[in-house]
Scaffold this motif. Structure first.
Motif, PDB file in Angstrom:
ATOM      1  N   UNK A   1       5.414   9.897   7.415  1.00  0.00           N
ATOM      2  CA  UNK A   1       4.618   9.381   8.526  1.00  0.00           C
ATOM      3  C   UNK A   1       3.673  10.434   9.079  1.00  0.00           C
ATOM      4  N   UNK A   2       4.120  11.698   9.100  1.00  0.00           N
ATOM      5  CA  UNK A   2       3.257  12.775   9.581  1.00  0.00           C
ATOM      6  C   UNK A   2       2.074  12.985   8.650  1.00  0.00           C
ATOM      7  N   UNK A   3       2.329  12.914   7.336  1.00  0.00           N
ATOM      8  CA  UNK A   3       1.245  13.068   6.367  1.00  0.00           C
ATOM      9  C   UNK A   3       0.243  11.923   6.510  1.00  0.00           C
ATOM     10  N   UNK A   4       0.736  10.711   6.612  1.00  0.00           N
ATOM     11  CA  UNK A   4      -0.162   9.570   6.754  1.00  0.00           C
ATOM     12  C   UNK A   4      -0.968   9.657   8.045  1.00  0.00           C
ATOM     13  N   UNK A   5      -0.316  10.118   9.101  1.00  0.00           N
ATOM     14  CA  UNK A   5      -1.004  10.250  10.384  1.00  0.00           C
ATOM     15  C   UNK A   5      -2.137  11.273  10.279  1.00  0.00           C
ATOM     16  N   UNK A   6      -1.861  12.407   9.627  1.00  0.00           N
ATOM     17  CA  UNK A   6      -2.886  13.436   9.461  1.00  0.00           C
ATOM     18  C   UNK A   6      -4.059  12.907   8.637  1.00  0.00           C
ATOM     19  N   UNK A   7      -3.756  12.209   7.549  1.00  0.00           N
ATOM     20  CA  UNK A   7      -4.806  11.681   6.678  1.00  0.00           C
ATOM     21  C   UNK A   7      -5.619  10.609   7.406  1.00  0.00           C
ATOM     22  N   UNK A   8      -4.931   9.746   8.145  1.00  0.00           N
ATOM     23  CA  UNK A   8      -5.620   8.665   8.855  1.00  0.00           C
ATOM     24  C   UNK A   8      -6.574   9.207   9.910  1.00  0.00           C
ATOM     25  N   UNK A   9      -6.294  10.391  10.432  1.00  0.00           N
ATOM     26  CA  UNK A   9      -7.122  10.982  11.476  1.00  0.00           C
ATOM     27  C   UNK A   9      -8.078  12.039  10.954  1.00  0.00           C
ATOM     28  N   UNK A  10      -8.190  12.125   9.639  1.00  0.00           N
ATOM     29  CA  UNK A  10      -9.076  13.124   9.025  1.00  0.00           C
ATOM     30  C   UNK A  10     -10.377  12.469   8.583  1.00  0.00           C
TER      31      UNK A  10
ATOM     32  N   UNK B   1     -12.665  -1.675   0.314  1.00  0.00           N
ATOM     33  CA  UNK B   1     -12.412  -2.687   1.344  1.00  0.00           C
ATOM     34  C   UNK B   1     -10.991  -2.548   1.880  1.00  0.00           C
ATOM     35  N   UNK B   2     -10.034  -2.345   0.999  1.00  0.00           N
ATOM     36  CA  UNK B   2      -8.648  -2.191   1.430  1.00  0.00           C
ATOM     37  C   UNK B   2      -8.440  -0.882   2.199  1.00  0.00           C
ATOM     38  N   UNK B   3      -9.120   0.175   1.757  1.00  0.00           N
ATOM     39  CA  UNK B   3      -9.011   1.467   2.441  1.00  0.00           C
ATOM     40  C   UNK B   3      -9.591   1.370   3.849  1.00  0.00           C
ATOM     41  N   UNK B   4     -10.757   0.739   3.972  1.00  0.00           N
ATOM     42  CA  UNK B   4     -11.358   0.557   5.288  1.00  0.00           C
ATOM     43  C   UNK B   4     -10.467  -0.283   6.190  1.00  0.00           C
ATOM     44  N   UNK B   5      -9.840  -1.280   5.614  1.00  0.00           N
ATOM     45  CA  UNK B   5      -8.917  -2.117   6.382  1.00  0.00           C
ATOM     46  C   UNK B   5      -7.774  -1.284   6.936  1.00  0.00           C
ATOM     47  N   UNK B   6      -7.282  -0.368   6.111  1.00  0.00           N
ATOM     48  CA  UNK B   6      -6.200   0.508   6.568  1.00  0.00           C
ATOM     49  C   UNK B   6      -6.663   1.414   7.700  1.00  0.00           C
ATOM     50  N   UNK B   7      -7.814   2.039   7.528  1.00  0.00           N
ATOM     51  CA  UNK B   7      -8.314   2.948   8.555  1.00  0.00           C
ATOM     52  C   UNK B   7      -8.567   2.222   9.870  1.00  0.00           C
ATOM     53  N   UNK B   8      -8.982   0.973   9.792  1.00  0.00           N
ATOM     54  CA  UNK B   8      -9.310   0.222  10.999  1.00  0.00           C
ATOM     55  C   UNK B   8      -8.082  -0.363  11.681  1.00  0.00           C
ATOM     56  N   UNK B   9      -7.058  -0.661  10.902  1.00  0.00           N
ATOM     57  CA  UNK B   9      -5.928  -1.420  11.446  1.00  0.00           C
ATOM     58  C   UNK B   9      -4.593  -0.703  11.370  1.00  0.00           C
ATOM     59  N   UNK B  10      -4.596   0.565  10.965  1.00  0.00           N
ATOM     60  CA  UNK B  10      -3.324   1.263  10.775  1.00  0.00           C
ATOM     61  C   UNK B  10      -2.548   1.347  12.078  1.00  0.00           C
ATOM     62  N   UNK B  11      -1.240   1.168  11.958  1.00  0.00           N
ATOM     63  CA  UNK B  11      -0.328   1.304  13.090  1.00  0.00           C
ATOM     64  C   UNK B  11       0.462   2.576  12.919  1.00  0.00           C
ATOM     65  N   UNK B  12       0.548   3.382  13.949  1.00  0.00           N
ATOM     66  CA  UNK B  12       1.288   4.636  13.859  1.00  0.00           C
ATOM     67  C   UNK B  12       2.763   4.458  14.196  1.00  0.00           C
TER      68      UNK B  12
END
Length: 263
Positions: A176-185, A233-244
């Protein structure tokens, strides 16, 4: 691996470092903890390490995690450095990662791996957990060298081999920490969207689909039927809608599983 004088790397002076010695050295105002150390790799080629990178790459040093944590906590140390090496060199072969899987950027003759990737590369998972709490860490740096691609390649290599089993519940925290860092990069996002490397995009989506180390999840192969635009499209969806608070629902990423997939 050898140093410039031809001595075996395992006999290099850093092998004898202890946390007590490093603590004394770091308290010296004249110390430069990011000094470059030049060591031979293969066929006359040399690698350039910072002390943190050299010590991290030596699993034989029983104090490497503690010493590396001390080094990265120093205000002069940059946690976003990278190392470059040959795919078939001694450094690559010593990492227990399939050296043929590394990504080589088209404009480079070397493999580039950032420091976070190096901690995973050499199974220094405690240090990886520590780095992921560092506010200055950006998994998308350095930009444009292939380091971001190789971070995911290394993680997926370790994941597929079950190397994270030893972490037990700590794996969820690391993941979760790795995903959080990537999502905010921003650097990572821009590179994965701009890349023409489909595997990079597929592994990105796979990272966010993982739930546990102990069950089957999607693999990059499950996204092979998508072209680059569809993957974006799927990547953008993740960046826009990701839940932490919880990992994203992998059924949203892959609503029509292939025949035989046990959902």
């Amino acid at each position: 691996m050898f140093d410039e004088r031809g001595g075996h790397r395992q006999h290099h002076v850093t092998e004898k470092l202890t946390p007590e010695i490093v603590r004394i050295l770091l308290n010296n105002v004249h110390i430069f903890p990011e000094v470059t150390i030049r060591l031979g790799d293969t066929e006359g080629h040399y690698l350039h390490f910072t002390p943190k990178e050299l010590i991290n790459s030596n699993p034989g040093n029983k104090n490497r995690e503690e010493i590396c944590k001390m080094l990265v906590s120093h205000d002069q140390v940059d946690v976003n450095t990278e190392i470059s090496f040959y795919q078939t060199g001694a450094f690559a072969l010593s990492s227990k990662v399939d050296n043929q899987s590394f990504y080589q950027h088209p404009r480079s003759t070397f493999i580039h791996v950032n420091f976070l990737g190096q901690t995973l590369m050499f199974d220094n998972f405690g240090l990886a957990e520590h780095l992921l709490t560092d506010q200055t860490l950006d998994p998308g740096l350095p930009i444009g060298t292939g380091a971001a691609e190789n971070l995911l390649i290394i993680f997926m290599d370790k994941y597929s081999k079950g190397c994270f089993h030893k972490l037990n519940q700590r794996f969820d925290i690391l993941l979760n920490a790795l995903r959080d860092k990537i999502a905010n990069s921003n650097a990572f996002r821009n590179q994965v969207l701009a890349s023409e490397n489909k595997l990079f995009k597929q592994q990105f989506l796979t990272l966010f689909a993982i739930r546990h180390q102990d069950r089957y999840d999607l693999s990059p192969a499950d996204f092979q039927h998508l072209n680059c635009d569809q993957l974006n499209d799927k990547i953008l969806d993740l960046f826009l809608n990701i839940s932490y608070e919880a990992p994203p629902d992998y059924h949203r990423l892959y609503p029509n599983p292939p025949p035989g997939y046990d959902s």
